[in-house]
Design a protein around this motif. Sequence first.
Motif, short mmCIF file in Angstrom:
data_model
loop_
_atom_site.label_atom_id
_atom_site.label_comp_id
_atom_site.label_asym_id
_atom_site.label_seq_id
_atom_site.Cartn_x
_atom_site.Cartn_y
_atom_site.Cartn_z
N ASN A 1 4.22 -7.24 -8.98
CA ASN A 1 3.54 -6.15 -8.40
C ASN A 1 3.27 -7.02 -6.65
OD1 ASN A 1 3.01 -4.18 -10.42
ND2 ASN A 1 1.94 -5.97 -11.40
N THR A 2 4.48 -6.91 -6.13
CA THR A 2 4.63 -7.57 -4.55
C THR A 2 5.19 -6.88 -3.67
OG1 THR A 2 6.55 -8.45 -5.15
CG2 THR A 2 5.14 -9.89 -5.70
N GLU A 3 4.78 -7.17 -2.28
CA GLU A 3 5.43 -6.45 -1.16
C GLU A 3 6.99 -6.45 -1.39
OE1 GLU A 3 3.29 -4.84 0.92
OE2 GLU A 3 1.83 -5.36 -0.24
#
Length: 139
Positions: free
Chosen positions: A78-80
């Motif tokens: 769940n990252t950029e």
Amino acid sequence: MENQHTLYRPPRARGPKIAVIGGGHGLSNMLRGLKQYTENLTAIVTVADDGGGSGALRSDLRMPPPGDIRNCLEALANTEPLMAELLHYRFSEGVLAGQSFGNLFLAALNGISPSFDAAVSRMSEVLAITGRVLPVTNA
């Protein structure tokens, strides 16, 4: 008038508990899909890859090959978008040609962690993954 035939979908946090076992690209693709329905995922990932960059790290650093583990971590991350792009980046020149940054990142964490599974756990924290990724073995 509301559609009375809409299926109820419980919140992902209360979704089914699913454990998957395997490796390769199929497992990471499946995890991307399952992540949309539940947060209760555990991926038990093989560490038998001996080709490409993973094979080189396996022999050079005497560690389990990180490729399949990295793919699963990326799938559950769940990252950029920039971080995802960075993990996928493959060097094209020099001694690192063909090696992915994600593999090197996990190798570095392995170097500063007491075990490979601890390194995987630490990378899970950095990437804020949904679920858990566990290597089948530390050796």
